[in-house]
Design an enzyme around this catalytic site. Sequence first.
Site, PDB file in Angstrom:
ATOM      1  N   ASP A 200     -19.582  -4.911   3.479  1.00 49.95           N
ATOM      2  CA  ASP A 200     -20.082  -5.487   2.218  1.00 49.95           C
ATOM      3  C   ASP A 200     -21.509  -5.003   2.020  1.00 49.95           C
ATOM      4  O   ASP A 200     -22.052  -4.270   2.861  1.00 49.95           O
ATOM      5  CB  ASP A 200     -20.003  -7.028   2.253  1.00 49.95           C
ATOM      6  CG  ASP A 200     -19.816  -7.619   0.851  1.00 49.95           C
ATOM      7  OD1 ASP A 200     -20.749  -7.492   0.028  1.00 49.95           O
ATOM      8  OD2 ASP A 200     -18.745  -8.196   0.576  1.00 49.95           O
ATOM      9  N   GLY A 226     -23.040  -1.588   3.379  1.00 50.45           N
ATOM     10  CA  GLY A 226     -22.998  -0.327   2.651  1.00 50.45           C
ATOM     11  C   GLY A 226     -22.530  -0.541   1.223  1.00 50.45           C
ATOM     12  O   GLY A 226     -22.337  -1.684   0.783  1.00 50.45           O
ATOM     13  N   ASP A 227     -22.346   0.581   0.543  1.00 52.10           N
ATOM     14  CA  ASP A 227     -21.926   0.553  -0.861  1.00 52.10           C
ATOM     15  C   ASP A 227     -20.551   1.222  -0.925  1.00 52.10           C
ATOM     16  O   ASP A 227     -20.427   2.408  -0.613  1.00 52.10           O
ATOM     17  CB  ASP A 227     -22.976   1.339  -1.665  1.00 52.10           C
ATOM     18  CG  ASP A 227     -22.532   1.615  -3.092  1.00 52.10           C
ATOM     19  OD1 ASP A 227     -21.424   1.184  -3.471  1.00 52.10           O
ATOM     20  OD2 ASP A 227     -23.301   2.273  -3.818  1.00 52.10           O
ATOM     21  N   PHE A 228     -19.532   0.461  -1.296  1.00 48.96           N
ATOM     22  CA  PHE A 228     -18.175   1.018  -1.204  1.00 48.96           C
ATOM     23  C   PHE A 228     -17.897   2.127  -2.221  1.00 48.96           C
ATOM     24  O   PHE A 228     -16.866   2.784  -2.140  1.00 48.96           O
ATOM     25  CB  PHE A 228     -17.097  -0.055  -1.165  1.00 48.96           C
ATOM     26  CG  PHE A 228     -17.089  -1.138  -2.236  1.00 48.96           C
ATOM     27  CD1 PHE A 228     -17.410  -0.893  -3.553  1.00 48.96           C
ATOM     28  CD2 PHE A 228     -16.678  -2.428  -1.880  1.00 48.96           C
ATOM     29  CE1 PHE A 228     -17.354  -1.893  -4.515  1.00 48.96           C
ATOM     30  CE2 PHE A 228     -16.619  -3.452  -2.838  1.00 48.96           C
ATOM     31  CZ  PHE A 228     -16.964  -3.175  -4.151  1.00 48.96           C
ATOM     32  N   HIS A 246     -10.180  -6.222  -9.047  1.00 47.17           N
ATOM     33  CA  HIS A 246     -10.239  -6.874 -10.370  1.00 47.17           C
ATOM     34  C   HIS A 246     -11.676  -7.050 -10.885  1.00 47.17           C
ATOM     35  O   HIS A 246     -11.868  -7.398 -12.038  1.00 47.17           O
ATOM     36  CB  HIS A 246      -9.449  -8.200 -10.387  1.00 47.17           C
ATOM     37  CG  HIS A 246     -10.089  -9.351  -9.675  1.00 47.17           C
ATOM     38  ND1 HIS A 246      -9.570 -10.628  -9.754  1.00 47.17           N
ATOM     39  CD2 HIS A 246     -11.189  -9.448  -8.877  1.00 47.17           C
ATOM     40  CE1 HIS A 246     -10.331 -11.447  -9.029  1.00 47.17           C
ATOM     41  NE2 HIS A 246     -11.299 -10.749  -8.496  1.00 47.17           N
TER      42      HIS A 246
HETATM   43  C1  LIG Z   1     -15.120 -11.049  -5.809  1.00 50.84           C
HETATM   44  S1  LIG Z   1     -15.856 -10.843  -4.245  1.00 50.84           S
HETATM   45  C2  LIG Z   1     -14.451 -10.881  -3.167  1.00 50.84           C
HETATM   46  C3  LIG Z   1     -14.821 -11.294  -1.782  1.00 50.84           C
HETATM   47  C4  LIG Z   1     -13.666 -11.338  -0.760  1.00 50.84           C
HETATM   48  N1  LIG Z   1     -13.032 -10.053  -0.608  1.00 50.84           N
HETATM   49  C5  LIG Z   1     -12.663 -12.384  -1.135  1.00 50.84           C
HETATM   50  O1  LIG Z   1     -11.470 -12.078  -1.266  1.00 50.84           O
HETATM   51  O2  LIG Z   1     -13.053 -13.544  -1.271  1.00 50.84           O
HETATM   52  C6  LIG Z   1     -16.288  -9.120  -4.252  1.00 50.84           C
HETATM   53  C7  LIG Z   1     -17.065  -8.674  -3.027  1.00 50.84           C
HETATM   54  O3  LIG Z   1     -17.393  -7.285  -3.183  1.00 50.84           O
HETATM   55  C8  LIG Z   1     -18.706  -7.082  -2.682  1.00 50.84           C
HETATM   56  N2  LIG Z   1     -19.289  -5.881  -3.312  1.00 50.84           N
HETATM   57  C9  LIG Z   1     -19.640  -5.722  -4.609  1.00 50.84           C
HETATM   58  N3  LIG Z   1     -20.131  -4.488  -4.824  1.00 50.84           N
HETATM   59  C10 LIG Z   1     -20.084  -3.851  -3.631  1.00 50.84           C
HETATM   60  C11 LIG Z   1     -20.431  -2.541  -3.221  1.00 50.84           C
HETATM   61  N4  LIG Z   1     -20.922  -1.654  -4.099  1.00 50.84           N
HETATM   62  N5  LIG Z   1     -20.238  -2.200  -1.941  1.00 50.84           N
HETATM   63  C12 LIG Z   1     -19.742  -3.105  -1.044  1.00 50.84           C
HETATM   64  N6  LIG Z   1     -19.379  -4.356  -1.385  1.00 50.84           N
HETATM   65  C13 LIG Z   1     -19.542  -4.734  -2.658  1.00 50.84           C
HETATM   66  C14 LIG Z   1     -19.433  -8.353  -3.094  1.00 50.84           C
HETATM   67  O4  LIG Z   1     -20.636  -8.544  -2.390  1.00 50.84           O
HETATM   68  C15 LIG Z   1     -18.368  -9.406  -2.809  1.00 50.84           C
HETATM   69  O5  LIG Z   1     -18.442  -9.872  -1.476  1.00 50.84           O
END
Ligand SMILES: C[S@@+](CC[C@H](N)C(=O)[O-])C[C@H]1O[C@@H](n2cnc3c(N)ncnc32)[C@H](O)[C@@H]1O
Length: 339
Positions: A200, A226-228, A246
């Site tokens: 994350d 990191g940044d996915f 989503h």
């Molecule tokens: C809607 S939440 C879902 C969290 C978890 N997977 C769940 O099912 O409850 C989206 C997640 O994506 C992470 N996220 C958003 N942008 C990101 C990025 N560029 N790189 C890594 N993680 C990211 C957010 O910090 C968050 O934890």
Amino acid sequence: METASSTDAVSAEALWRLGTAYFGRKVVITAAELGVFTVLADSPADEESIRKALGLHGRGLRDFLDALVSLGMLDRDGTLYRNTAVSDHYLNQSRSSYAGAFLASADKRWDQLAEALRTGEPQNRWGSGPKMFTEQYRTTDAWRNFNAGMDYLNGMIGPRLAEAYDWSSTVSVADVGGGRGNLVVPILRRNPALRAVVFDLPAVRPVFEEHAGMLGLADRMTFVGGDFFNDRLPAADVLVFSHVLHDWGQEERRTLLRNAFESLPPGGRVLICDPMIDDDRSGTPNALLTSLNMLMVTPHGSEYTRSECRSLLKEAGFDGLRQVPLGSNNTLVIGLKPR
Ligand SMILES: C[S@@+](CC[C@H](N)C(=O)[O-])C[C@H]1O[C@@H](n2cnc3c(N)ncnc32)[C@H](O)[C@@H]1O
């Protein structure tokens, strides 16, 4: 001209139920905000003690408390009220699982639905594009509240995901956008040899560390920041994307699945969990309503149909696609990276 028979033939009951569904929601959220479940956390109390502890007037209080009983958020034994297991876990402000702030902010945002439909703009102050999370959540406290809300949702998915997929031959799983790692906890508990990486944004690390430590799983769960969109995803046999696709538009979903394909070994699998709309866009309204929630909170996000999910996976190179319901609110779609 309207006639008497046309109104006789129409039942107002369905509309009354829908049009007033928010009464119950408001009662529960208001009780959480006032601290009813926090006051009752340690011991049951009667109406007068609750009134004093919360500084309330008293008028309406008995109806308010009994409404909470009939909504399943309190139990009543004679004159004493006590928390139910659900309200004690999710609506008691002294717990790290408190989801009241998350529910209250969603509730306020939905007052702006017409504005979102008029403008196509999300109704919060998130930034746009890949930075929308970092711009909204700037402090560890903000991440903690957000993750408590996410865990309240993924708490309904994790145990089902642990059953719906055969984890017996998986050595390592990476939960991509996995927040503080709550989703993988039931999977790790049922599969003692399995290890998890939670990937994350770097700012999530402190809330991951406190959560994993509290659950006693710190030795089997590692956090990678990191940044996915731009960084290589962790090496693992299985990559999970739960409530991640989503959040984003179609092009961003393509990038995420391309990144997943690149980082998986041949024979590795990607698991996508989202509400997912029925292919004929019928069925229960849940996925359509959560899709509107994505309109309210993200610049390009929405739910998508199961067949759209399969097409995206095929386009990224995945094979052997399977889909499995995860309870009544979510679908799991599995893709295999060919050997
Ligand atoms: C809607 S939440 C879902 C969290 C978890 N997977 C769940 O099912 O409850 C989206 C997640 O994506 C992470 N996220 C958003 N942008 C990101 C990025 N560029 N790189 C890594 N993680 C990211 C957010 O910090 C968050 O934890």
